[in-house]
Design an enzyme around this catalytic site. Structure first.
Site, PDB file in Angstrom:
ATOM      1  N   LYS A 126      46.739  64.397  56.250  1.00  0.00           N
ATOM      2  CA  LYS A 126      45.990  63.766  55.161  1.00  0.00           C
ATOM      3  C   LYS A 126      46.744  64.053  53.869  1.00  0.00           C
ATOM      4  CE  LYS A 126      42.299  61.281  54.489  1.00  0.00           C
ATOM      5  NZ  LYS A 126      41.626  60.317  55.362  1.00  0.00           N
ATOM      6  N   ASP A 166      42.648  55.337  52.157  1.00  0.00           N
ATOM      7  CA  ASP A 166      41.404  56.127  52.206  1.00  0.00           C
ATOM      8  C   ASP A 166      40.687  55.801  50.901  1.00  0.00           C
ATOM      9  OD1 ASP A 166      39.943  58.348  53.807  1.00  0.00           O
ATOM     10  OD2 ASP A 166      39.904  59.143  51.790  1.00  0.00           O
TER      11      ASP A 166
HETATM   12  P1  NDP Z   1      36.606  53.118  49.231  1.00  0.00           P
HETATM   13  O1  NDP Z   1      37.338  53.739  48.129  1.00  0.00           O
HETATM   14  O2  NDP Z   1      36.926  51.730  49.639  1.00  0.00           O
HETATM   15  O3  NDP Z   1      35.037  53.190  48.981  1.00  0.00           O
HETATM   16  C1  NDP Z   1      34.376  54.406  48.788  1.00  0.00           C
HETATM   17  C2  NDP Z   1      32.958  54.121  48.364  1.00  0.00           C
HETATM   18  O4  NDP Z   1      32.246  55.343  48.306  1.00  0.00           O
HETATM   19  C3  NDP Z   1      32.874  53.500  46.989  1.00  0.00           C
HETATM   20  O5  NDP Z   1      31.793  52.620  46.939  1.00  0.00           O
HETATM   21  C4  NDP Z   1      32.659  54.697  46.072  1.00  0.00           C
HETATM   22  O6  NDP Z   1      31.948  54.376  44.890  1.00  0.00           O
HETATM   23  C5  NDP Z   1      31.829  55.594  46.952  1.00  0.00           C
HETATM   24  N1  NDP Z   1      32.101  56.996  46.621  1.00  0.00           N
HETATM   25  C6  NDP Z   1      33.292  57.638  46.680  1.00  0.00           C
HETATM   26  N2  NDP Z   1      33.179  58.914  46.287  1.00  0.00           N
HETATM   27  C7  NDP Z   1      31.887  59.069  45.974  1.00  0.00           C
HETATM   28  C8  NDP Z   1      31.127  60.169  45.504  1.00  0.00           C
HETATM   29  N3  NDP Z   1      31.690  61.365  45.286  1.00  0.00           N
HETATM   30  N4  NDP Z   1      29.808  59.960  45.293  1.00  0.00           N
HETATM   31  C9  NDP Z   1      29.235  58.760  45.527  1.00  0.00           C
HETATM   32  N5  NDP Z   1      29.907  57.685  45.980  1.00  0.00           N
HETATM   33  C10 NDP Z   1      31.193  57.843  46.193  1.00  0.00           C
HETATM   34  O7  NDP Z   1      36.799  54.119  50.488  1.00  0.00           O
HETATM   35  P2  NDP Z   1      36.617  53.816  52.033  1.00  0.00           P
HETATM   36  O8  NDP Z   1      35.515  52.868  52.248  1.00  0.00           O
HETATM   37  O9  NDP Z   1      37.957  53.544  52.590  1.00  0.00           O
HETATM   38  O10 NDP Z   1      36.212  55.258  52.579  1.00  0.00           O
HETATM   39  C11 NDP Z   1      34.844  55.690  52.670  1.00  0.00           C
HETATM   40  C12 NDP Z   1      34.742  56.878  53.606  1.00  0.00           C
HETATM   41  O11 NDP Z   1      35.228  56.490  54.906  1.00  0.00           O
HETATM   42  C13 NDP Z   1      35.567  58.100  53.222  1.00  0.00           C
HETATM   43  O12 NDP Z   1      34.894  59.262  53.663  1.00  0.00           O
HETATM   44  C14 NDP Z   1      36.847  57.924  54.043  1.00  0.00           C
HETATM   45  O13 NDP Z   1      37.520  59.147  54.254  1.00  0.00           O
HETATM   46  C15 NDP Z   1      36.251  57.379  55.328  1.00  0.00           C
HETATM   47  N6  NDP Z   1      37.171  56.672  56.197  1.00  0.00           N
HETATM   48  C16 NDP Z   1      37.842  55.556  55.757  1.00  0.00           C
HETATM   49  C17 NDP Z   1      38.687  54.876  56.605  1.00  0.00           C
HETATM   50  C18 NDP Z   1      39.335  53.602  56.220  1.00  0.00           C
HETATM   51  O14 NDP Z   1      39.932  52.961  57.104  1.00  0.00           O
HETATM   52  N7  NDP Z   1      39.258  53.160  54.966  1.00  0.00           N
HETATM   53  C19 NDP Z   1      38.963  55.391  57.963  1.00  0.00           C
HETATM   54  C20 NDP Z   1      38.143  56.501  58.363  1.00  0.00           C
HETATM   55  C21 NDP Z   1      37.316  57.138  57.479  1.00  0.00           C
HETATM   56  P3  NDP Z   1      32.697  53.686  43.621  1.00  0.00           P
HETATM   57  O15 NDP Z   1      32.847  52.231  44.014  1.00  0.00           O
HETATM   58  O16 NDP Z   1      31.784  53.903  42.491  1.00  0.00           O
HETATM   59  O17 NDP Z   1      33.998  54.394  43.511  1.00  0.00           O
END
Ligand code: NDP
Length: 451
Positions: A126, A166
C-alpha cells in the site's frame, strides 16, 4: 487468542504504540488465527507471525511541488511493500490528508490476506501521501503526481510492485502517474492498474470493487436462501466503490437509499440516482449538497447534525448495509442500531470500515457479514486481470471481465465459507477469510526459507 499470537500482539503494541489502525488490523487477524495456530505448531516454530507483521520494505520520501500561486508545497510520500511471498507487491495509493504510517501499514497488512484470498499470485502493499487532491487545480494534481512518481518509479515495476487507485486516486491521478513513469523509464508496461482504456486499462475495473461487493453479498445470502432483490440497502461513501455498489444494487432489483461523503449524507427514498451521483462526484467533484440541488426530493443531513456518537446512515432501516467510505465508520453503537432495525447483511466495501466491537456484534448476531478482505477483493482481482491483459497485449470485453469477477467473488466466498467450516466456525467469514488468506502466504514463506 492463542498465547503465541497474544505474545506477538503485546510486543507489537509496545513497539508501535502510535499506530492504532495498524494494531487494530493485526488484532482482528490474529484473533481469528487461533484455530490454525493451535493446530499447526510449525507457524510458531518458523516465527511466522513475528515475520508477517513486519513489512519487507518501507519507503518514505519527500514530495515537493509548486502550486498555482508559485508557492512551494511539501508532502510526505510512502510505499509499504509488505509481503511478496506469493507474488509481486500489489495495492493502492491513497491520497488523503489523514495518510500516515499507521493507516498505510494497516492497509498493506490487510492487502496481504485479501490478495491471497483472490487465488491469484499477488503480494501485499500500500502507499500514498498526505496530499489532498480536493480543491486543487488539474495542474496542481498533475505536478504533485509527477513529483511523487519521480521517487516511486525506482521501487516499482510490472513484476516487482504494481500500485493502483484508492481514496483520492482515481483515473485522472493514475493517468498522471503513468505518464511520468513512462517518461522516466522509457517503457510502456503494466506498472499501474486502473489506467484509462486508451492506454492499457481494463473494462470493468472502475466498477469492480462496488460490483464485487454486491456479488459477495448475493453469495452470502444465497447460501441462506435469501436475496437482495426488492430489498432496501444503506450505502456509505460517494466515491468509486459506493457509486458502483449502488449501480449494481439497482441492476439486481435492490434499492440503495443512502450515500455519504465527508461532509454529510443523502437519503433518497426513491433510490439513489446513480447518474446524478456520478455528475456530482465524478464530473463536478462537488459535495453531496449538490445532489440535493439536483434532486430536491432527497434529504440532506450535514455531519454536524448526526445523532451524537452515531453515523446517521446506519440509523436508516435497511435489510443490507454496505459501508463503502473509509475505516472505522461503523462503531459498536452503529452496529447495535443496524441490528435493532432488522439489518440482515453487512458487506464491507471499504477497508476495515467496522471497529472490532462492531465486527463482534455482527458475528454474534449471526447475520451475513462479509469482511472487507473478502468482500472488496473484486478491485484487486480485476487489477490482476488488467495486468494479464497488458502482459498478453489483449483487451477483453466488459462481459468477459465482469464474468471473471463474478466467478472470483463466488470462489472467495466458497473458500472463506469452507475454511470456516473446516475450523469449526461455520458461517463466520471473518475467521474463514483470515485463515484461508493466511495459510497460503504462511506456507509460501516457510517454503522459501528465511531470507
Ligand atoms: P474515493 O476517494 O473514490 O471515495 C471515498 C469516499 O469516502 C468519498 O465519498 C469520501 O468523501 C468518503 N470519505 C473518505 N474519507 C472519509 C472520512 N474520513 N470520513 C468520511 N467520509 C470519507 O475512494 P474509493 O471509493 O476508491 O474507496 C473507498 C473505500 O474502499 C476505501 O476504504 C478504500 O480503501 C476501499 N477500497 C477501494 C478499492 C477501489 O478499487 N477503489 C478497492 C478496495 C477497497 P468526499 O467525497 O467528501 O471526499
Amino acid at each position: 487468542m492463542a498465547s503465541y499470537a497474544e505474545k506477538v500482539m503485546e510486543e507489537l503494541k509496545t513497539r508501535y504504540p502510535y499506530q492504532p489502525e495498524f494494531l487494530q488490523a493485526v488484532q482482528e487477524v490474529l484473533q481469528s488465527l487461533t484455530p490454525i495456530l493451535d493446530k499447526n505448531k510449525k507457524y510458531e516454530n518458523y516465527r511466522i507471525i513475528e515475520r508477517i507483521v513486519e513489512p519487507e520494505r518501507t519507503i518514505a520520501f519527500r514530495v515537493e511541488w509548486v502550486d498555482d500561486t508559485g508557492a512551494i508545497q511539501v508532502n510526505r510520500g510512502y510505499r509499504i511493500q509488505f509481503n511478496s511471498a506469493i507474488g509481486p507487491y500489489k495495492g493502492g495509493l491513497r491520497l488523503h490528508p489523514s495518510v500516515n504510517m499507521s493507516i498505510l501499514k494497516f492497509l498493506g497488512f490487510e492487502q496481504i490476506f485479501k490478495n491471497s484470498l483472490t487465488g491469484l499470485a499477488i503480494g501485499g502493499a500500500k502507499g500514498g501521501s498526505d496530499f489532498d487532491p480536493k480543491g486543487k487545480s488539474e495542474n496542481e494534481v498533475m505536478r504533485f503526481c509527477q513529483t511523487f512518481m519521480n521517487e516511486l518509479f525506482r521501487h516499482i515495476g510490472a513484476t516487482i510492485d504494481v500500485p493502483a487507485g484508492d481514496i483520492g486516486t482515481g483515473g485522472r491521478e493514475i493517468g498522471f502517474l503513468y505518464g511520468q513513469y513512462k517518461k522516466l523509464t522509457k517503457s510502456f508496461e503494466g506498472v499501474l492498474t486502473g489506467k484509462n482504456l486508451l492506454f492499457g486499462g481494463s473494462l470493468a475495473r472502475t466498477e469492480a470493487t462496488g460490483y464485487g461487493a454486491v456479488y459477495f453479498a448475493e453469495s452470502m445470502l444465497k447460501e441462506r436462501g435469501e436475496s437482495l432483490e426488492g430489498k432496501t440497502c444503506a450505502v456509505s461513501g460517494a466515491g468509486n466503490v459506493a457509486t458502483y455498489c449502488c449501480q449494481k444494487l439497482h441492476q439486481i432489483g435492490a434499492k440503495p437509499v443512502t450515500v455519504t461523503d465527508s461532509k454529510g449524507m443523502i437519503y433518497d427514498k426513491n433510490g439513489i440516482n446513480v447518474d446524478v451521483l456520478k455528475q456530482v462526484k465524478e464530473v463536478e467533484r462537488a459535495s453531496l449538497t449538490r445532489y440535493k440541488e439536483l434532486v430536491p426530493s432527497a434529504e440532506y443531513t450535514a455531519v454536524a447534525d448526526y445523532p451524537e456518537g452515531l453515523h446517521k446512515v446506519w440509523t436508516v432501516p435497511c435489510y443490507a448495509a454496505f459501508p463503502c467510505a473509509t475505516q472505522n465508520e461503523v462503531n459498536a453503537r452503529d452496529a447495535e442500531k443496524l441490528l435493532a432495525n432488522g439489518c440482515q447483511c453487512v458487506t464491507e466495501g471499504a477497508n476495515m470500515p467496522s471497529t472490532l466491537d462492531a465486527v463482534h456484534a455482527f458475528v454474534k448476531a449471526k447475520i451475513a457479514f462479509g469482511p472487507a478482505k473478502a468482500a472488496n477483493a473484486g478491485g484487486v482481482a480485476t487489477s490482476q486481470l488488467e495486468m494479464e491483459q497488458n502482459a498478453g497485449m489483449q483487451s477483453w470485453s466488459f462481459e468477459e471481465v465482469d464474468n471473471k469477477l463474478h466467478g472470483i467473488m463466488q470462489n472467495i466466498f466458497t473458500n472463506a465459507s469452507e475454511t470456516a467450516k473446516e475450523f469449526g466456525q461455520a458461517g463466520n467469514l471473518v475467521v474463514g477469510a483470515n485463515i484461508a488468506g493466511f495459510k497460503k502466504v504462511a506456507d509460501a514463506m516457510i517454503a522459501q526459507g528465511v531470507c
